[in-house]
Design an enzyme around this catalytic site. Sequence first.
Site, PDB file in Angstrom:
ATOM      1  N   ASP A  38       0.890  -1.161   0.000  1.00  0.00           N
ATOM      2  CA  ASP A  38       0.000   0.000   0.000  1.00  0.00           C
ATOM      3  C   ASP A  38       0.929   1.212   0.000  1.00  0.00           C
ATOM      4  OD1 ASP A  38      -2.386   1.512   0.188  1.00  0.00           O
ATOM      5  OD2 ASP A  38      -2.058   1.750   2.331  1.00  0.00           O
ATOM      6  N   GLU A  96      -1.132  -1.193  -4.911  1.00  0.00           N
ATOM      7  CA  GLU A  96      -2.362  -0.443  -5.161  1.00  0.00           C
ATOM      8  C   GLU A  96      -2.148   0.512  -6.330  1.00  0.00           C
ATOM      9  OE1 GLU A  96      -4.556   2.895  -2.725  1.00  0.00           O
ATOM     10  OE2 GLU A  96      -5.056   0.917  -1.931  1.00  0.00           O
ATOM     11  N   ASP A 101      -2.671   1.236   6.880  1.00  0.00           N
ATOM     12  CA  ASP A 101      -1.824   0.961   5.706  1.00  0.00           C
ATOM     13  C   ASP A 101      -1.373  -0.498   5.693  1.00  0.00           C
ATOM     14  OD1 ASP A 101      -1.088   4.067   5.015  1.00  0.00           O
ATOM     15  OD2 ASP A 101      -1.050   3.672   7.165  1.00  0.00           O
TER      16      ASP A 101
END
Length: 177
Positions: A8, A69, A142
């Site tokens: 992330d 991501e 996160d």
Amino acid sequence: MVRVLGVDPGLTRCGVGVVEGVAGRPLTMLGVGVVRTPSDAELGHRLVAIEQGIEQWLDEHRPEFVAVERVFSQHNVRTVMGTAQASAVAMLCAARRGIPVALHTPSEVKAAVTGSGRADKAQVGAMVTRLLRLDAPPKPADAADALALAICHIWRAPAQNRLQQAVALHASKGRTS
């Protein structure tokens, strides 16, 4: 059995998580954490720190895939720039080792893990906790998001691979006629 490092991306907090398993079977978390950089440090130093952190995770866990991501434009250009730069570092680290990289959108990840592409952080954290049979949701968010990315990739990859094979087969038949 496949092992995936989920990333992330973020300049201040870059979530990382490693999940192992196959679609339709219980998954196992092998590690979760955050690569942190000081917000007052020079950009180049921050990117090097992220690279070193991701390299440590790659060395320690030897994933077969890296799921990152996909960065979407946000209202804050500074935030999206930092996220994109951290994302590029993760992709570079994987590519340097010949590890395939998959990009998943936030809504794809949310839909895969919770069933809704509009789930909030708390819902994602709760489902990651259940799916990986953890005692508590990973903190910060996160870290949970990185695990969700890895789960999403494990679950979506078989369907995506079949789709790519079908497209390739269709394309090859088109050329032969």
